[in-house]
Design a protein around this motif. Structure first.
Motif, PDB file in Angstrom:
ATOM      1  N   PHE A  18       0.794  -1.240   0.047  1.00  0.00           N
ATOM      2  CA  PHE A  18       0.009   0.106   0.075  1.00  0.00           C
ATOM      3  C   PHE A  18       0.729   1.327   0.062  1.00  0.00           C
ATOM      4  CE2 PHE A  18      -1.155   3.029   3.370  1.00  0.00           C
ATOM      5  CZ  PHE A  18      -2.172   4.016   2.526  1.00  0.00           C
ATOM      6  N   GLY A 139      -8.959  -3.214  -1.757  1.00  0.00           N
ATOM      7  CA  GLY A 139      -9.402  -2.078  -1.439  1.00  0.00           C
ATOM      8  C   GLY A 139      -8.239  -1.284  -0.677  1.00  0.00           C
ATOM      9  N   ILE A 140      -7.764  -1.807   0.415  1.00  0.00           N
ATOM     10  CA  ILE A 140      -6.825  -1.378   1.174  1.00  0.00           C
ATOM     11  C   ILE A 140      -5.624  -1.063   0.226  1.00  0.00           C
ATOM     12  CG2 ILE A 140      -4.909  -1.761   2.998  1.00  0.00           C
ATOM     13  CD1 ILE A 140      -7.304  -3.251   4.201  1.00  0.00           C
ATOM     14  N   LEU A 143      -6.058   2.115  -1.814  1.00  0.00           N
ATOM     15  CA  LEU A 143      -6.314   3.115  -0.897  1.00  0.00           C
ATOM     16  C   LEU A 143      -4.902   4.156  -1.222  1.00  0.00           C
ATOM     17  CD1 LEU A 143      -7.398   2.555   2.533  1.00  0.00           C
ATOM     18  CD2 LEU A 143      -8.536   4.043   0.898  1.00  0.00           C
ATOM     19  N   LEU A 147      -5.011   8.254  -1.503  1.00  0.00           N
ATOM     20  CA  LEU A 147      -4.225   8.871  -0.686  1.00  0.00           C
ATOM     21  C   LEU A 147      -2.875   9.509  -1.234  1.00  0.00           C
ATOM     22  CD1 LEU A 147      -4.389   6.281   2.419  1.00  0.00           C
ATOM     23  CD2 LEU A 147      -4.939   8.928   2.517  1.00  0.00           C
ATOM     24  N   GLY A 266     -11.955   8.833  -2.557  1.00  0.00           N
ATOM     25  CA  GLY A 266     -11.370   7.419  -2.682  1.00  0.00           C
ATOM     26  C   GLY A 266     -11.211   6.715  -1.363  1.00  0.00           C
ATOM     27  N   LEU A 267     -10.905   7.546  -0.410  1.00  0.00           N
ATOM     28  CA  LEU A 267     -10.877   6.879   0.978  1.00  0.00           C
ATOM     29  C   LEU A 267     -12.085   6.382   1.383  1.00  0.00           C
ATOM     30  CD1 LEU A 267      -9.027  10.038   2.895  1.00  0.00           C
ATOM     31  CD2 LEU A 267      -8.134   8.014   1.737  1.00  0.00           C
ATOM     32  N   LEU A 270     -13.120   3.282  -1.695  1.00  0.00           N
ATOM     33  CA  LEU A 270     -12.430   2.146  -1.649  1.00  0.00           C
ATOM     34  C   LEU A 270     -12.607   1.314  -0.286  1.00  0.00           C
ATOM     35  CD1 LEU A 270      -8.964   3.147  -3.397  1.00  0.00           C
ATOM     36  CD2 LEU A 270     -10.714   1.679  -4.358  1.00  0.00           C
ATOM     37  N   THR A 271     -12.806   1.890   0.856  1.00  0.00           N
ATOM     38  CA  THR A 271     -12.771   1.141   2.058  1.00  0.00           C
ATOM     39  C   THR A 271     -14.203   0.518   2.108  1.00  0.00           C
ATOM     40  OG1 THR A 271     -13.167   3.331   3.103  1.00  0.00           O
ATOM     41  CG2 THR A 271     -11.010   2.372   3.453  1.00  0.00           C
ATOM     42  N   TYR A 329     -14.803   5.237  -7.858  1.00  0.00           N
ATOM     43  CA  TYR A 329     -13.805   4.355  -7.171  1.00  0.00           C
ATOM     44  C   TYR A 329     -14.335   2.516  -7.011  1.00  0.00           C
ATOM     45  CZ  TYR A 329     -10.213   7.590  -6.360  1.00  0.00           C
ATOM     46  OH  TYR A 329      -8.938   8.616  -6.294  1.00  0.00           O
ATOM     47  N   THR A 333     -12.034  -2.055  -6.726  1.00  0.00           N
ATOM     48  CA  THR A 333     -12.255  -3.279  -6.011  1.00  0.00           C
ATOM     49  C   THR A 333     -12.986  -4.297  -6.498  1.00  0.00           C
ATOM     50  OG1 THR A 333     -13.954  -1.799  -5.026  1.00  0.00           O
ATOM     51  CG2 THR A 333     -12.031  -1.925  -3.714  1.00  0.00           C
TER      52      THR A 333
END
Length: 448
Positions: A18, A139-140, A143, A147, A266-267, A270-271, A329, A333
């Protein structure tokens, strides 16, 4: 005990992947933010600005094919380590160049370095996490994209202002990448197929590219990715200058607004999107792809609405575009995980390299240059329509704004191809599992 140790190791490796992904997108975003100072210093057209993004992307796509195959047959940790070292070092060199063409050549070199990373990292994640947890893990990992963009858009404008130079961010960005490259070499890789519930053969595969291209779902996903990357690279390349020209925002404020649109969203996307996609997948076999297609409907409508509204309040524009990018986004995933589900483990890095080739060669590679060329065309049309004889920044603002309509058009095509992929997904996923073998065995990373 061993399973818990393996799970902890999987999450540690994922965190390192990541971080590298974060700086991958940070480094590649710098030109999009300092694009107006470069245009002014070297007297460039929007078409030439588009060439910067396109050249990087085409080299990235072509280099990704042999490097992706190398990730399926060799050491993924060494490949990522050397690639990270190369692109970080060249990023620093990017700050030293004195002309458009030398800047372009260095960006192409960075593209080769970055092409080594994504196929190998995606392949590793497929071997570290079982199918029911891959969307969350992906997803992580992804990120790093928002980010990286967020960090870039929120800090690079301040760097330029603090040092009074558009070159400073390139030197600063190289440092963390060179440090991370060292850690990459110490990753202990799992066996290929370690997270599958059936025994996976370790022998080399004959005609790997042909076998990957024989999967219908994969081909539909390549077409979807091509259109999606066209939209995202056009947006990332030209949203900052569009806000500067059309809404008359200073560079730092335009960069922060873009950071909210493509980074903050996106934060959440994606999560939360990865969690929702996994839940839907447990109930509906092709639920991930249907969820992605639905998300792209919202993205198409809101981005088209924001552009069609004209010179509205900047807060309203940012809010509308942000909603579109929040749902966009979900593409990552859902689609990246779907490829893992229909392609056998020994071919996943090759599949991702082919996927990225389509995304970047024909999608991301075309986005900046087509929008840039269309921007110049629309600017001249606006000038002629006004009866003027000299190009001004006002006409360039209108031209770039109107060219950005290609973004919602590309998002609409993406959702159509995603729907087609959802129709063949169940059959291809079953064929992949049947091809691995009928005897179930414990997955080494099943509890990751």
């Amino acid at each position: 005990m061993q399973n818990s140790t393996q799970a902890a190791n999987a999450w540690r490796i994922l965190f390192l992947l990541f971080l590298a992904n974060l700086f991958n997108f940070f480094d590649r975003t710098i030109p999009a933010i300092i694009i107006e100072p470069i245009r002014m210093e070297w007297h460039l057209s929007d078409f030439q600005l588009g060439i910067i993004g396109t050249a990087f992307t085409i080299v990235y796509a072509i280099a990704g094919l042999p490097l992706g195959r190398l990730a399926d047959t060799g050491s993924r940790s060494k490949l990522m380590g050397w690639g990270l070292f190369a692109w970080s070092g060249l990023t620093a060199i990017n700050g030293l160049v004195g002309s458009f063409w030398s800047f372009l050549l260095v960006r192409m070199g960075i593209g080769i370095g970055e092409a080594s990373y994504a196929p190998a990292a995606n392949s590793l994640i497929g071997d570290l996490f079982p199918a029911h947890r891959r969307a969350r893990a992906m997803g992580i990992f992804m990120l790093g994209l928002p980010l990286g963009l967020l960090l870039a858009f929120f800090t690079i404008g301040a760097m330029v202002k603090a040092f009074d130079s558009w070159r400073a961010p390139f030197f600063i960005a190289a440092i963390p990448g060179l440090i991370l490259a060292i850690f990459m070499f110490y990753i202990k890789e799992p066996k290929r197929g370690a997270a599958e519930t059936v025994q996976v053969a370790q022998a080399r595969v004959d005609r790997p590219i042909r076998r990957v291209l024989a999967v219908p779902t994969f081909l539909w996903l390549v077409l979807a990715g091509l259109c999606f990357n066209f939209a995202t690279y056009a947006c990332n390349s030209f949203l900052v200058p569009m806000l500067q020209r059309y809404f008359l925002m200073p560079l730092q404020e335009a960069a922060v607004a873009t950071g909210v649109i493509v980074g903050v969203t996106g934060l959440v996307g994606l999560t939360l999107g990865g969690w929702v996609a996994d839940k839907i997948h447990q109930r509906v076999a092709n639920g991930r792809l249907l969820f992605a297609a639905f998300s792209l409907i919202i993205s198409t409508v809101t981005t088209a609405w924001a552009l069609h509204a004209g010179r509205i309040e900047i807060g309203v524009f940012v809010a509308l575009f942000s909603v579109g990018w929040l749902f966009a986004y979900n593409f990552y995933t859902c689609v990246y995980t779907a490829i893992q589900d229909v392609v056998e483990p020994r071919l996943r890095a090759t599949a991702m390299a082919l996927f990225f080739a389509g995304l970047y060669l024909l999608g991301g590679g075309m986005g900046p240059i087509v929008v840039g060329g269309l921007s110049d065309h629309f600017a001249h049309s606006a000038m002629y329509a006004a009866g003027a004889e000299q190009m001004t920044e006002a006409y360039k603002a209108v031209g770039l704004h109107d060219a950005m309509y290609l973004i919602p058009v590309a998002l609409f095509l993406t959702l159509l191809f995603l729907f087609q992929a959802s129709r063949s997904f169940v059959r291809d996923a079953k064929r992949m599992k049947d091809g691995l073998g009928a005897v179930e065995v414990p997955a080494a990373a099943a509890t990751a």
